[in-house]
Design a protein around this motif. Structure first.
Motif, mmCIF file in Angstrom:
data_model
loop_
_atom_site.group_PDB
_atom_site.id
_atom_site.type_symbol
_atom_site.label_atom_id
_atom_site.label_comp_id
_atom_site.label_asym_id
_atom_site.label_seq_id
_atom_site.Cartn_x
_atom_site.Cartn_y
_atom_site.Cartn_z
ATOM 1 N N ALA A 1 -20.291 -2.223 20.310
ATOM 2 C CA ALA A 1 -21.037 -3.406 19.859
ATOM 3 C C ALA A 1 -19.636 -4.348 19.997
ATOM 4 N N VAL A 2 -19.108 -4.459 18.871
ATOM 5 C CA VAL A 2 -18.211 -5.288 17.495
ATOM 6 C C VAL A 2 -17.162 -4.806 17.050
ATOM 7 N N ASN A 3 -17.268 -3.267 16.028
ATOM 8 C CA ASN A 3 -16.333 -2.383 16.090
ATOM 9 C C ASN A 3 -16.160 -1.176 17.022
ATOM 10 N N ALA A 4 -15.109 -0.074 16.432
ATOM 11 C CA ALA A 4 -14.789 0.449 17.088
ATOM 12 C C ALA A 4 -14.445 1.984 16.121
ATOM 13 N N GLU A 5 -14.630 3.569 16.371
ATOM 14 C CA GLU A 5 -14.171 4.151 15.512
ATOM 15 C C GLU A 5 -12.636 4.500 15.884
ATOM 16 N N VAL A 6 -11.992 4.358 14.914
ATOM 17 C CA VAL A 6 -10.927 5.266 15.271
ATOM 18 C C VAL A 6 -10.206 6.543 14.764
ATOM 19 N N ALA B 1 1.175 -1.007 0.082
ATOM 20 C CA ALA B 1 0.157 -0.275 0.039
ATOM 21 C C ALA B 1 0.928 1.379 0.330
ATOM 22 N N ARG B 2 0.801 2.249 -0.657
ATOM 23 C CA ARG B 2 1.249 3.623 -0.754
ATOM 24 C C ARG B 2 0.776 4.674 -0.047
ATOM 25 N N ASN B 3 -0.458 4.374 0.509
ATOM 26 C CA ASN B 3 -1.276 5.802 1.096
ATOM 27 C C ASN B 3 -0.014 4.843 2.506
ATOM 28 N N ILE B 4 0.792 5.677 3.323
ATOM 29 C CA ILE B 4 0.762 5.476 4.604
ATOM 30 C C ILE B 4 0.672 6.581 5.759
ATOM 31 N N GLY C 1 -4.251 20.998 -11.045
ATOM 32 C CA GLY C 1 -5.829 20.606 -10.701
ATOM 33 C C GLY C 1 -6.574 20.608 -9.578
ATOM 34 N N HIS C 2 -7.539 20.754 -9.094
ATOM 35 C CA HIS C 2 -8.391 20.627 -7.916
ATOM 36 C C HIS C 2 -8.953 18.948 -8.313
ATOM 37 N N ALA C 3 -9.017 18.269 -6.546
ATOM 38 C CA ALA C 3 -9.743 17.128 -7.166
ATOM 39 C C ALA C 3 -9.195 16.835 -5.194
ATOM 40 N N CYS C 4 -10.826 15.883 -4.757
ATOM 41 C CA CYS C 4 -10.963 14.983 -3.190
ATOM 42 C C CYS C 4 -10.702 13.762 -3.674
ATOM 43 N N ALA C 5 -9.972 13.161 -2.447
ATOM 44 C CA ALA C 5 -9.957 12.084 -2.029
ATOM 45 C C ALA C 5 -11.263 11.616 -1.224
ATOM 46 N N ILE C 6 -12.122 10.172 -1.853
ATOM 47 C CA ILE C 6 -13.088 9.712 -0.992
ATOM 48 C C ILE C 6 -12.282 8.351 -0.747
ATOM 49 N N PHE C 7 -12.487 8.077 0.855
ATOM 50 C CA PHE C 7 -13.294 6.822 0.960
ATOM 51 C C PHE C 7 -13.494 5.986 2.441
ATOM 52 N N LYS C 8 -14.240 5.288 2.517
ATOM 53 C CA LYS C 8 -14.906 4.539 3.616
ATOM 54 C C LYS C 8 -13.388 4.157 4.737
ATOM 55 N N ALA C 9 -14.142 4.595 6.202
ATOM 56 C CA ALA C 9 -13.815 3.877 6.995
ATOM 57 C C ALA C 9 -12.875 2.382 6.932
ATOM 58 N N SER C 10 -14.424 1.668 6.345
ATOM 59 C CA SER C 10 -13.944 0.196 6.650
ATOM 60 C C SER C 10 -12.862 0.214 5.565
ATOM 61 N N SER C 11 -11.828 0.831 4.948
ATOM 62 C CA SER C 11 -10.790 0.449 3.903
ATOM 63 C C SER C 11 -9.178 1.440 4.290
ATOM 64 N N VAL C 12 -9.484 1.701 5.382
ATOM 65 C CA VAL C 12 -8.330 1.875 6.341
ATOM 66 C C VAL C 12 -7.694 1.014 7.136
ATOM 67 N N ILE C 13 -6.197 0.348 7.227
ATOM 68 C CA ILE C 13 -5.754 -0.719 8.025
ATOM 69 C C ILE C 13 -5.220 0.392 9.493
ATOM 70 N N ILE C 14 -5.082 0.581 10.244
ATOM 71 C CA ILE C 14 -4.022 0.835 11.529
ATOM 72 C C ILE C 14 -3.108 0.103 11.409
ATOM 73 N N MET D 1 -1.318 7.960 21.030
ATOM 74 C CA MET D 1 -0.159 6.900 20.817
ATOM 75 C C MET D 1 -0.272 7.247 19.468
ATOM 76 N N GLU D 2 0.835 7.024 18.792
ATOM 77 C CA GLU D 2 0.504 7.526 17.423
ATOM 78 C C GLU D 2 0.608 5.991 16.593
ATOM 79 N N ALA D 3 -0.278 6.228 15.729
ATOM 80 C CA ALA D 3 0.025 5.224 14.744
ATOM 81 C C ALA D 3 -0.320 5.682 13.132
ATOM 82 N N SER D 4 -0.522 5.024 12.096
ATOM 83 C CA SER D 4 -0.494 4.790 10.839
ATOM 84 C C SER D 4 -1.590 4.330 10.275
ATOM 85 N N ALA D 5 -2.393 5.205 9.628
ATOM 86 C CA ALA D 5 -3.310 4.680 8.804
ATOM 87 C C ALA D 5 -2.882 4.653 7.152
ATOM 88 N N ILE D 6 -3.791 3.432 6.909
ATOM 89 C CA ILE D 6 -2.728 2.957 5.206
ATOM 90 C C ILE D 6 -4.097 2.426 4.565
#
Length: 141
Positions: free
Chosen positions: A20-25, A5-8, A125-138, A53-58
């Motif tokens: 109950a099952v998941n957490a939003e970080v 993955a190139r986005n770290i 040019g201008h653009a926006c990146a859109i991605f779901k929270a479930s696509s982010v690995i910590i 704490m320090e962490a990486s979003a991938i």
């Protein structure tokens, strides 16, 4: 460990909301931009995630959707990072787009050639990146 993955993005965990099952970080980058990830409670415990704490979003480049005019758009994705296109590699099938999102951070997205053409993407040019929270690995050290 090296990963494909190139986005770290390194940052600081600013909030953890447990369900109950998941957490939003939420990880805040040095620019202040937040990236939200949804992971299991088991992952929070196994990684020892704590506020401050320090962490990486991938994020894989192929999971990112790009848009150019999101002023009135309503989307369910939690993460929207906007910036300037700094590099565009256009191929007959796919297009790689690098987006400067602030704080010296660059995000890469891979979209179809047709989508890049329809959006009129170009360097500078201008653009926006859109991605779901479930696509982010910590990741943590």
């Amino acid at each position: 460990m090296n990963i494909s993955a190139r986005n770290i993005f390194k940052g600081t965990i600013t909030s953890i909301a447990k369900g109950a099952v998941n957490a939003e970080v939420t990880i805040s980058l040095t620019s202040g931009a937040p990236i939200v990830s949804t992971v299991t409670i088991g992952a929070v415990e196994r990684l020892g995630l704590k506020k401050g704490m320090e962490a990486s979003a991938i994020i894989k480049a192929s999971t990112i959707i790009l848009g150019t005019d999101l002023h009135d758009a309503k989307v369910s994705a939690r993460n929207i990072l906007c910036g300037t296109i700094t590099r565009l590699i256009d191929g007959p099938v796919s297009c790689e787009v690098d987006l400067e999102i602030g704080g010296g951070e660059t995000l890469s997205a891979v979209i179809t050639h047709g989508s890049a053409k329809n959006l009129g993407l170009a360097e500078g040019g201008h653009a926006c990146a859109i991605f779901k929270a479930s696509s982010v690995i910590i990741g943590v050290e």
